[in-house]
Design a protein around this motif. Sequence first.
Motif, mmCIF file in Angstrom:
data_model
loop_
_atom_site.group_PDB
_atom_site.id
_atom_site.type_symbol
_atom_site.label_atom_id
_atom_site.label_comp_id
_atom_site.label_asym_id
_atom_site.label_seq_id
_atom_site.Cartn_x
_atom_site.Cartn_y
_atom_site.Cartn_z
ATOM 1 N N LEU A 1 50.260 16.801 23.881
ATOM 2 C CA LEU A 1 50.462 15.347 24.185
ATOM 3 C C LEU A 1 50.776 15.030 25.899
ATOM 4 O O LEU A 1 50.809 14.015 26.293
ATOM 5 C CB LEU A 1 51.444 14.908 23.448
ATOM 6 C CG LEU A 1 51.493 14.945 21.836
ATOM 7 C CD1 LEU A 1 52.628 14.560 21.404
ATOM 8 C CD2 LEU A 1 50.185 14.312 21.469
ATOM 9 N N THR A 2 50.546 15.882 26.621
ATOM 10 C CA THR A 2 50.800 15.976 28.069
ATOM 11 C C THR A 2 49.384 15.695 28.661
ATOM 12 O O THR A 2 48.582 16.686 29.023
ATOM 13 C CB THR A 2 51.544 17.107 28.894
ATOM 14 O OG1 THR A 2 52.715 17.420 28.201
ATOM 15 C CG2 THR A 2 51.544 16.897 30.123
ATOM 16 N N VAL A 3 48.941 14.486 28.658
ATOM 17 C CA VAL A 3 47.502 13.839 29.291
ATOM 18 C C VAL A 3 47.776 13.115 30.097
ATOM 19 O O VAL A 3 48.815 12.263 30.249
ATOM 20 C CB VAL A 3 46.800 13.464 27.945
ATOM 21 C CG1 VAL A 3 46.343 14.600 26.901
ATOM 22 C CG2 VAL A 3 47.536 12.101 27.361
ATOM 23 N N PRO A 4 46.701 12.719 31.028
ATOM 24 C CA PRO A 4 46.619 11.622 31.959
ATOM 25 C C PRO A 4 47.088 10.252 31.160
ATOM 26 O O PRO A 4 46.454 9.944 30.391
ATOM 27 C CB PRO A 4 45.630 11.727 32.549
ATOM 28 C CG PRO A 4 44.795 13.083 32.513
ATOM 29 C CD PRO A 4 45.567 13.707 31.133
ATOM 30 N N ALA A 5 48.227 9.621 31.651
ATOM 31 C CA ALA A 5 48.489 8.484 30.947
ATOM 32 C C ALA A 5 48.944 7.201 31.714
ATOM 33 O O ALA A 5 49.284 7.559 32.875
ATOM 34 C CB ALA A 5 49.551 8.565 29.839
ATOM 35 N N SER A 6 49.043 6.058 31.339
ATOM 36 C CA SER A 6 49.620 4.777 31.931
ATOM 37 C C SER A 6 50.895 5.127 32.207
ATOM 38 O O SER A 6 51.768 4.453 32.953
ATOM 39 C CB SER A 6 49.119 3.650 31.303
ATOM 40 O OG SER A 6 49.773 3.377 30.170
ATOM 41 N N ALA B 1 47.277 10.259 18.177
ATOM 42 C CA ALA B 1 48.604 9.951 18.867
ATOM 43 C C ALA B 1 48.047 10.270 20.514
ATOM 44 O O ALA B 1 48.675 9.576 21.186
ATOM 45 C CB ALA B 1 49.526 10.795 18.431
ATOM 46 N N ARG B 2 47.609 11.291 20.595
ATOM 47 C CA ARG B 2 46.950 11.743 22.106
ATOM 48 C C ARG B 2 46.382 10.604 22.624
ATOM 49 O O ARG B 2 46.495 10.195 23.703
ATOM 50 C CB ARG B 2 46.196 13.033 21.958
ATOM 51 C CG ARG B 2 46.001 13.541 23.426
ATOM 52 C CD ARG B 2 45.032 14.815 23.040
ATOM 53 N NE ARG B 2 43.722 14.844 22.265
ATOM 54 C CZ ARG B 2 43.205 15.755 22.071
ATOM 55 N NH1 ARG B 2 43.445 16.933 22.361
ATOM 56 N NH2 ARG B 2 42.229 15.373 21.124
ATOM 57 N N SER B 3 45.213 10.038 22.023
ATOM 58 C CA SER B 3 44.588 9.107 22.655
ATOM 59 C C SER B 3 45.555 7.668 22.812
ATOM 60 O O SER B 3 45.311 7.087 23.868
ATOM 61 C CB SER B 3 43.542 8.418 21.618
ATOM 62 O OG SER B 3 42.580 9.497 21.502
#
Length: 632
Positions: free
Chosen positions: A437-442, A496-498
């Motif tokens: 779940l550690t992905v580029p996010a806002s 959830a990841r998206s």
Amino acid sequence: MHIRDLPHADPGDPDVRSGFRFLVWLFRRQLGGQAKALGWGTLHMATIAILPIFMGMAVEAVVDDSGRRLATTGLVMLGVALVMAFADTMLHRTAVTNWITAAARVQQLLARRTAELGGVLTRQVAAGEVVKVSTGDVERIGWFVESFSRFAAAVVVTLGVCLGLIVYEPRIGLVVLAGIAAVCLSVWPLLPAATRRADQERSRSGRATELASDTVAGLRVLRGIGGEELFLNRYRGASQEVRRASVRNARMWSLIDAVQVVMPGLLMIAVIWQGVGLASEGRLGAGELVTVYAAVSFLLFPLRLFQEAAMAFTFSRPSARRAVRVLGLRRERPVGDGADTVGAVGADEPLSGDLWDPATGLLAVRGRLTAVVCGDPDFAERLAARLGGHPAQGDDEPSAQLGGAPLDEASLAVARTAVLVQDKDPVLLSGTLGELLTVPASGRVAAEEALGAAQCQDVLTALAQTTGDGGDPMGARITERGRSLSGGQRQRLALARSLITDPEVLVLDEPTSAVDAHTEARIADGLGALRSGRTTVVFTSSPLMLDRADEVVFVHGGKVSAVGTHRELLSGTAEYRSVVTRETEDEVAAVGATGPGPAGAAGPSGVPGSPDPNPDQNPAQGPAQDLAEETA
């Protein structure tokens, strides 16, 4: 370049016009390292080549009974041996560095291309082919880059030794030169056949790898339908084909090895014959004969390097062609000079606004949840990819536009930030749940919120139990591709990841196809609440998702056929009703003849009088869907 400097800051823009041109480009990117290896290799082999001279001098000193000359020659030979050892060490160090840096450059290029293509990659190249290119082919390409400099050093020193022998004793020198040419020419005709056999072995090995990967990925389904033995037999057959191809390839290289032993042996016999004749004539002394014999013996060493270089080149050319085939793929149609950043959209200018597809007329209004229904699943998959700005290869339709800007004219970073497409079969990478779940996010959506909206509570409970002490589920490990989870659990974690990334536009392709009706209804509600004010496009035919969408777009025959709410389209569009309810054309016609009644008289399933598949009203739908989830 040192190994500690890897990865390369910029792997460069490769020449993908052909495999040979790619090898030349790769070689030119490492001219400094190649020059170092050439220098150390020349010094190393030159010290080996001059040893016979001092060996002859030592023999002459013994014949002349000169202890001083013998001691001096011994000290010089010791110095030459030390230089030889140092040069060999540096050659090995430089050559291995060249190998690793070349392989790392190719791997970075492949990783960059894979990231750019995304899900489009496996539609154009088999997954097993990509795996083989990024492993075995990368090693073979690096092997050629590493061996070339040693081959060049061997050529330089061999020509020098031959020239020295011709000057020293023309008759022997010419025999040696002719013999080396004969050795090389005897192997050359065998190389094309060896290349073909090596390529056949590689092709069959790639097929076996692809089959094994598919079998492991679908093991849960295979067990459900009893198909393990069928696929096992298929893999046995593919494995035997690899074995037979490997044996044929080994036979050819055994023949090449035999030629490499026989021909130098004949050369050595011819040189000794000539040397003995010259010695009997008094033209060569004992020490000179030893020198000539040792010099010719040295030439057997570079001849082995010639064979190695031939093998490296033979194996690397097919590998380079396969690498070029992957590196030559493009995420989008070329625009202008083919760069990723061209046209009307600046490299750092964010995109926002309505999402529009000119080819179908699909319009997703900004800030709304738009559901898209397509009767053709393959067309829906292509349309979802095009909405993300990366159409499939050969797709001549115009690019989708976000806020009036074509996505394929935006830079890759801008396009990925603006639009995120979740495929029908999303991939979960191995690692802990926290890493997944550690992905580029806002940063606007927390992991807890996304997991809650995706209804992952039971997944978290199950993962927490795998930690051994029922601890934090974020530390639980997920196996490769999430194979330890059910299809519905994988689908919800991917959703959830998206959701965590919180893009301007989120495109979901059948995000709830593997979950039961109860969970699907809650996901639909959670998705609408969490994405409120953000643009969301969902490709689905589920009445539960459609009934909760702000707007439903029905695509029929490659064009938008109808737009409205789910209930409006059920009562007014027969084709839509047929796709959503799975009714036959006769049943749709019969309903149309009697009239569907008021829109509110039908449940969300669209069948008059049918129960509403709301989890509170129709709990019996869950177990059947759970069974489908476990076998997915």
